[in-house]
Design a protein around this motif. Structure first.
Motif, PDB file in Angstrom:
ATOM      1  N   PRO A  39       0.830  -1.211   0.000  1.00  0.00           N
ATOM      2  CA  PRO A  39       0.000   0.000   0.000  1.00  0.00           C
ATOM      3  C   PRO A  39       0.866   1.263   0.000  1.00  0.00           C
ATOM      4  O   PRO A  39       2.078   1.182   0.176  1.00  0.00           O
ATOM      5  CB  PRO A  39      -0.796  -0.122   1.312  1.00  0.00           C
ATOM      6  CG  PRO A  39      -0.089  -1.136   2.140  1.00  0.00           C
ATOM      7  CD  PRO A  39       0.717  -2.000   1.227  1.00  0.00           C
ATOM      8  N   ASN A  40       0.228   2.422  -0.209  1.00  0.00           N
ATOM      9  CA  ASN A  40       0.962   3.682  -0.126  1.00  0.00           C
ATOM     10  C   ASN A  40       1.607   3.804   1.236  1.00  0.00           C
ATOM     11  O   ASN A  40       1.019   3.438   2.237  1.00  0.00           O
ATOM     12  CB  ASN A  40       0.013   4.869  -0.327  1.00  0.00           C
ATOM     13  CG  ASN A  40      -0.254   5.084  -1.806  1.00  0.00           C
ATOM     14  OD1 ASN A  40       0.568   4.731  -2.647  1.00  0.00           O
ATOM     15  ND2 ASN A  40      -1.400   5.641  -2.118  1.00  0.00           N
ATOM     16  N   GLY A  41       2.826   4.329   1.255  1.00  0.00           N
ATOM     17  CA  GLY A  41       3.513   4.519   2.527  1.00  0.00           C
ATOM     18  C   GLY A  41       4.100   3.236   3.088  1.00  0.00           C
ATOM     19  O   GLY A  41       4.508   3.186   4.241  1.00  0.00           O
ATOM     20  N   SER A  42       4.153   2.195   2.258  1.00  0.00           N
ATOM     21  CA  SER A  42       4.655   0.912   2.764  1.00  0.00           C
ATOM     22  C   SER A  42       6.166   0.804   2.653  1.00  0.00           C
ATOM     23  O   SER A  42       6.754  -0.171   3.097  1.00  0.00           O
ATOM     24  CB  SER A  42       4.002  -0.240   1.999  1.00  0.00           C
ATOM     25  OG  SER A  42       4.308  -0.130   0.624  1.00  0.00           O
ATOM     26  N   LYS A  44       7.894   1.123  -0.398  1.00  0.00           N
ATOM     27  CA  LYS A  44       8.338   0.593  -1.693  1.00  0.00           C
ATOM     28  C   LYS A  44       9.382   1.497  -2.350  1.00  0.00           C
ATOM     29  O   LYS A  44      10.434   1.036  -2.772  1.00  0.00           O
ATOM     30  CB  LYS A  44       7.160   0.430  -2.650  1.00  0.00           C
ATOM     31  CG  LYS A  44       6.060  -0.470  -2.146  1.00  0.00           C
ATOM     32  CD  LYS A  44       4.999  -0.700  -3.227  1.00  0.00           C
ATOM     33  CE  LYS A  44       4.390   0.564  -3.792  1.00  0.00           C
ATOM     34  NZ  LYS A  44       3.305   1.136  -3.002  1.00  0.00           N
ATOM     35  N   SER A  45       9.060   2.800  -2.445  1.00  0.00           N
ATOM     36  CA  SER A  45       9.999   3.716  -3.104  1.00  0.00           C
ATOM     37  C   SER A  45      11.267   3.875  -2.280  1.00  0.00           C
ATOM     38  O   SER A  45      12.352   4.042  -2.822  1.00  0.00           O
ATOM     39  CB  SER A  45       9.351   5.079  -3.337  1.00  0.00           C
ATOM     40  OG  SER A  45       8.282   4.929  -4.247  1.00  0.00           O
ATOM     41  N   GLN A  75       9.148   7.087 -11.958  1.00  0.00           N
ATOM     42  CA  GLN A  75       7.696   7.087 -12.081  1.00  0.00           C
ATOM     43  C   GLN A  75       7.233   8.212 -12.986  1.00  0.00           C
ATOM     44  O   GLN A  75       6.296   8.073 -13.747  1.00  0.00           O
ATOM     45  CB  GLN A  75       7.107   7.273 -10.693  1.00  0.00           C
ATOM     46  CG  GLN A  75       5.655   6.905 -10.594  1.00  0.00           C
ATOM     47  CD  GLN A  75       5.160   7.074  -9.173  1.00  0.00           C
ATOM     48  OE1 GLN A  75       5.944   7.013  -8.235  1.00  0.00           O
ATOM     49  NE2 GLN A  75       3.889   7.310  -9.019  1.00  0.00           N
ATOM     50  N   ASP A 146      10.010   2.066 -11.157  1.00  0.00           N
ATOM     51  CA  ASP A 146       9.201   2.600 -10.065  1.00  0.00           C
ATOM     52  C   ASP A 146       7.798   2.902 -10.567  1.00  0.00           C
ATOM     53  O   ASP A 146       7.576   3.924 -11.217  1.00  0.00           O
ATOM     54  CB  ASP A 146       9.849   3.868  -9.507  1.00  0.00           C
ATOM     55  CG  ASP A 146       9.143   4.360  -8.247  1.00  0.00           C
ATOM     56  OD1 ASP A 146       8.243   3.655  -7.747  1.00  0.00           O
ATOM     57  OD2 ASP A 146       9.491   5.459  -7.769  1.00  0.00           O
ATOM     58  N   GLU A 147       6.865   2.003 -10.290  1.00  0.00           N
ATOM     59  CA  GLU A 147       5.466   2.207 -10.693  1.00  0.00           C
ATOM     60  C   GLU A 147       5.370   2.644 -12.152  1.00  0.00           C
ATOM     61  O   GLU A 147       4.681   3.590 -12.499  1.00  0.00           O
ATOM     62  CB  GLU A 147       4.806   3.250  -9.787  1.00  0.00           C
ATOM     63  CG  GLU A 147       4.967   2.890  -8.320  1.00  0.00           C
ATOM     64  CD  GLU A 147       3.875   3.455  -7.437  1.00  0.00           C
ATOM     65  OE1 GLU A 147       2.953   4.086  -7.963  1.00  0.00           O
ATOM     66  OE2 GLU A 147       3.947   3.246  -6.216  1.00  0.00           O
ATOM     67  N   ALA A 150       1.933   3.223 -13.845  1.00  0.00           N
ATOM     68  CA  ALA A 150       0.946   4.148 -13.272  1.00  0.00           C
ATOM     69  C   ALA A 150       0.407   5.027 -14.396  1.00  0.00           C
ATOM     70  O   ALA A 150       1.161   5.556 -15.201  1.00  0.00           O
ATOM     71  CB  ALA A 150       1.594   5.012 -12.195  1.00  0.00           C
ATOM     72  N   HIS A 180       2.220  -0.217  -7.831  1.00  0.00           N
ATOM     73  CA  HIS A 180       1.124   0.272  -6.996  1.00  0.00           C
ATOM     74  C   HIS A 180      -0.112  -0.519  -7.353  1.00  0.00           C
ATOM     75  O   HIS A 180      -1.130  -0.432  -6.700  1.00  0.00           O
ATOM     76  CB  HIS A 180       0.828   1.738  -7.321  1.00  0.00           C
ATOM     77  CG  HIS A 180       0.179   1.888  -8.662  1.00  0.00           C
ATOM     78  ND1 HIS A 180       0.837   1.534  -9.823  1.00  0.00           N
ATOM     79  CD2 HIS A 180      -1.055   2.276  -9.043  1.00  0.00           C
ATOM     80  CE1 HIS A 180       0.019   1.722 -10.858  1.00  0.00           C
ATOM     81  NE2 HIS A 180      -1.124   2.163 -10.414  1.00  0.00           N
ATOM     82  N   ASN A 196       5.075  -3.895   3.790  1.00  0.00           N
ATOM     83  CA  ASN A 196       4.266  -2.946   4.550  1.00  0.00           C
ATOM     84  C   ASN A 196       5.117  -2.449   5.709  1.00  0.00           C
ATOM     85  O   ASN A 196       4.849  -2.742   6.865  1.00  0.00           O
ATOM     86  CB  ASN A 196       2.971  -3.589   5.037  1.00  0.00           C
ATOM     87  CG  ASN A 196       1.955  -2.533   5.456  1.00  0.00           C
ATOM     88  OD1 ASN A 196       2.122  -1.349   5.134  1.00  0.00           O
ATOM     89  ND2 ASN A 196       0.929  -2.926   6.170  1.00  0.00           N
TER      90      ASN A 196
END
Length: 255
Positions: A39-42, A44-45, A75, A146-147, A150, A180, A196
């Motif tokens: 999820p966002n804020g997990s 990954k980046s 991205q 990176d994503e 998207a 994502h 996460n």
């Protein structure tokens, strides 16, 4: 097993007082395709930046194979869209590139005819391919995405994934993809890692799709399902008429 291209042991990264990643063990081997979802804020980046070397670990260490060449597909493009800039010129930034190398990279990225086009006038899908071509100029051992899909529609994302799969087959590069798009993972992934803040689960796409952690994290709205893009090889003649239809049936059949 030959030495991994890159290996992280006990990697933790902190911002201010907050821990973005804690105690991550990660490695990727030559020619492997690994997808990281979360999820966002997990984190990954953050993981990607630590691997590229632009993020300092708070704890743990990262070892890279000697002479490791990285190709990075960001991205989005951090460039003023109003700048007059052709694709060919863009591929020559920051390092000068021969016309032949630029053309070969565009061909590998699946956009052979756009070197004279203005970067500002490209569609999202074309721009992604140009960013991919730019990463390929480094002749990478490891391609980091990176994503990258998207903003692409599903056929566009599927086509992009197929291109990456072909690149791995053609060049032997390893691929680390941060996605994502939780329920769309390239089926060619050798491993999927669910992140996460720490690694929740990892394994083949089929295994991860069944993992309780994965279902807890991503189950709502995806029925915990992982849609796998299958690359149909028809003696490697890509029938234009067949490109987009079958992926969902395949994903169901494979489930």
């Amino acid at each position: 097993m030959s030495r991994p291209l890159i290996e992280a042991k006990g990697l933790s990264v902190r911002y201010g007082g907050a821990t973005a990643l804690s105690d991550v063990d990660f490695s990727i081997g030559r020619g492997e395709i690994v997808t990281v979802v979360g999820p966002n804020g997990s984190g990954k980046s953050t993981l990607l930046r630590a691997i590229v070397g632009s993020e300092r670990p708070f704890a743990g260490r990262i070892t890279r194979a000697p002479g490791l060449r990285l190709g990075y597909v960001p991205q989005r493009l951090a460039i003023d869209p109003t700048l007059p800039l052709t694709v060919r010129r863009f591929l020559g930034l920051p390092r000068r590139t021969s016309a032949a190398a630029a053309q070969e990279a565009l061909e590998r990225a699946g956009v052979p005819d756009i070197s004279t086009r203005q970067v500002a006038g490209l569609s999202g899908g074309q721009l992604q391919r140009v960013l991919l071509a730019r990463a390929l100029l480094a002749e990478p051992d490891l391609l980091l995405l990176d994503e990258a899909t998207a903003g692409l529609d599903q056929p566009g994302a599927a086509a992009f994934y197929r291109r990456i799969e072909d690149l791995r087959a053609e060049t032997g590069c390893a691929v680390l993809m941060v996605s994502h798009d939780l329920h769309v993972v390239m089926s060619a992934s050798d491993r999927v890692i669910c992140l996460n803040g720490h690694i929740c689960c990892e394994g083949t796409p089929e295994v991860v799709a069944e993992a309780p952690d994965y279902r807890r994290l991503f189950g709502e709205g995806t029925q915990g399902a992982l849609a796998l893009y299958r690359h149909e090889h028809r003696g490697h003649r890509h029938d234009p008429g067949h490109h987009h239809h079958h992926h969902h049936d395949d994903a169901r059949a494979a489930g």
